[in-house]
Write a protein that holds these residues in place. Sequence first.
Motif, PDB file in Angstrom:
ATOM      1  N   ALA A   1     -18.674  29.745 -13.262  1.00 42.35           N
ATOM      2  CA  ALA A   1     -17.362  30.207 -12.791  1.00 42.35           C
ATOM      3  C   ALA A   1     -17.009  31.580 -13.352  1.00 42.35           C
ATOM      4  O   ALA A   1     -16.669  32.501 -12.609  1.00 42.35           O
ATOM      5  N   PHE A   2     -17.069  31.742 -14.674  1.00 39.57           N
ATOM      6  CA  PHE A   2     -16.733  33.035 -15.257  1.00 39.57           C
ATOM      7  C   PHE A   2     -17.835  34.058 -15.041  1.00 39.57           C
ATOM      8  O   PHE A   2     -17.564  35.230 -14.768  1.00 39.57           O
ATOM      9  N   MET A   3     -19.083  33.644 -15.157  1.00 33.42           N
ATOM     10  CA  MET A   3     -20.183  34.591 -15.018  1.00 33.42           C
ATOM     11  C   MET A   3     -20.230  35.206 -13.623  1.00 33.42           C
ATOM     12  O   MET A   3     -20.602  36.376 -13.473  1.00 33.42           O
ATOM     13  N   LEU A   4     -19.867  34.434 -12.612  1.00 29.51           N
ATOM     14  CA  LEU A   4     -19.823  34.978 -11.256  1.00 29.51           C
ATOM     15  C   LEU A   4     -18.856  36.149 -11.187  1.00 29.51           C
ATOM     16  O   LEU A   4     -19.176  37.200 -10.627  1.00 29.51           O
ATOM     17  N   VAL A   5     -17.693  35.989 -11.782  1.00 35.50           N
ATOM     18  CA  VAL A   5     -16.700  37.065 -11.763  1.00 35.50           C
ATOM     19  C   VAL A   5     -17.139  38.214 -12.673  1.00 35.50           C
ATOM     20  O   VAL A   5     -17.086  39.385 -12.272  1.00 35.50           O
ATOM     21  N   PHE A   6     -17.574  37.905 -13.896  1.00 35.82           N
ATOM     22  CA  PHE A   6     -17.916  38.934 -14.871  1.00 35.82           C
ATOM     23  C   PHE A   6     -19.150  39.738 -14.459  1.00 35.82           C
ATOM     24  O   PHE A   6     -19.107  40.969 -14.373  1.00 35.82           O
ATOM     25  N   VAL A   7     -20.253  39.057 -14.190  1.00 35.33           N
ATOM     26  CA  VAL A   7     -21.487  39.745 -13.804  1.00 35.33           C
ATOM     27  C   VAL A   7     -21.388  40.246 -12.369  1.00 35.33           C
ATOM     28  O   VAL A   7     -21.852  41.354 -12.057  1.00 35.33           O
ATOM     29  N   GLY A   8     -20.762  39.456 -11.501  1.00 38.08           N
ATOM     30  CA  GLY A   8     -20.568  39.898 -10.116  1.00 38.08           C
ATOM     31  C   GLY A   8     -19.786  41.198 -10.043  1.00 38.08           C
ATOM     32  O   GLY A   8     -20.096  42.078  -9.241  1.00 38.08           O
ATOM     33  N   SER A   9     -18.791  41.344 -10.900  1.00 37.07           N
ATOM     34  CA  SER A   9     -18.018  42.590 -10.936  1.00 37.07           C
ATOM     35  C   SER A   9     -18.877  43.756 -11.408  1.00 37.07           C
ATOM     36  O   SER A   9     -18.743  44.879 -10.904  1.00 37.07           O
ATOM     37  N   ALA A  10     -19.768  43.504 -12.364  1.00 39.88           N
ATOM     38  CA  ALA A  10     -20.674  44.564 -12.822  1.00 39.88           C
ATOM     39  C   ALA A  10     -21.593  45.013 -11.698  1.00 39.88           C
ATOM     40  O   ALA A  10     -21.797  46.217 -11.476  1.00 39.88           O
ATOM     41  N   VAL A  11     -22.137  44.063 -10.963  1.00 40.23           N
ATOM     42  CA  VAL A  11     -23.008  44.398  -9.826  1.00 40.23           C
ATOM     43  C   VAL A  11     -22.217  45.174  -8.783  1.00 40.23           C
ATOM     44  O   VAL A  11     -22.671  46.200  -8.268  1.00 40.23           O
ATOM     45  N   LEU A  12     -21.025  44.701  -8.485  1.00 44.15           N
ATOM     46  CA  LEU A  12     -20.177  45.369  -7.505  1.00 44.15           C
ATOM     47  C   LEU A  12     -19.830  46.793  -7.948  1.00 44.15           C
ATOM     48  O   LEU A  12     -19.860  47.727  -7.137  1.00 44.15           O
ATOM     49  N   CYS A  13     -19.525  46.970  -9.234  1.00 45.51           N
ATOM     50  CA  CYS A  13     -19.222  48.312  -9.746  1.00 45.51           C
ATOM     51  C   CYS A  13     -20.432  49.236  -9.629  1.00 45.51           C
ATOM     52  O   CYS A  13     -20.288  50.417  -9.300  1.00 45.51           O
ATOM     53  N   ALA A  14     -21.617  48.700  -9.881  1.00 45.47           N
ATOM     54  CA  ALA A  14     -22.835  49.502  -9.728  1.00 45.47           C
ATOM     55  C   ALA A  14     -23.044  49.883  -8.263  1.00 45.47           C
ATOM     56  O   ALA A  14     -23.373  51.039  -7.951  1.00 45.47           O
ATOM     57  N   VAL A  15     -22.825  48.942  -7.359  1.00 41.57           N
ATOM     58  CA  VAL A  15     -22.945  49.225  -5.921  1.00 41.57           C
ATOM     59  C   VAL A  15     -21.929  50.284  -5.512  1.00 41.57           C
ATOM     60  O   VAL A  15     -22.263  51.231  -4.789  1.00 41.57           O
ATOM     61  N   LEU A  16     -20.695  50.135  -5.974  1.00 44.08           N
ATOM     62  CA  LEU A  16     -19.667  51.122  -5.637  1.00 44.08           C
ATOM     63  C   LEU A  16     -20.039  52.515  -6.149  1.00 44.08           C
ATOM     64  O   LEU A  16     -19.829  53.510  -5.453  1.00 44.08           O
ATOM     65  N   ALA A  17     -20.601  52.587  -7.345  1.00 43.23           N
ATOM     66  CA  ALA A  17     -21.008  53.886  -7.883  1.00 43.23           C
ATOM     67  C   ALA A  17     -22.108  54.511  -7.034  1.00 43.23           C
ATOM     68  O   ALA A  17     -22.044  55.701  -6.686  1.00 43.23           O
TER      69      ALA A  17
END
Length: 159
Positions: free
Chosen positions: A58-74
């Motif tokens: 539950a938390f890892m999806l949000v925490f790591v998912g946000s990191a992946v999303l931030c990398a994609v956005l960059a």
Amino acid sequence: MIDGPYLWLTVLGVLGTGLVAGVFCGFSTFVMRGLASLPPAQGVAAMNAINVTAVMPAFMLVFVGSAVLCAVLAVVTFVLWPGDGKVELLLGSALYLFGSFGVTMVANVPRNDALLRLDPGTPEAAAYWPSYVREWTFWNHVRTVASAGAAVAYVLALR
């Protein structure tokens, strides 16, 4: 103005980084203070239980998912968005990737691992606990501000 799928990536970036900021804020403002008020053996045991539970999906999806999303956005920002919102998107990505995810890996996780190796009822755990709380909380403040700053930067990119 950002539109199409990139709009939704940015909105998800706001949501993810904001949710993580909220979790970290809770720890900085009351969870760690509550744990620090316990006898060391109880505080160590409770924090170890929290740290084990935190790595569940539950938390890892949000925490790591946000990191992946931030990398994609960059990456998408460098490739496709030369105009409006570029600075804010890159800033938001950097804040989260370095100030939240990176700090977690180099500052908080090593402290969690060291705490987990201690038997809560030992004198070693009691001696380590005050410095753990102080140092872990300091770095958690950094993660809180970085995650919230990332969310704000992404919101500003949407204007």
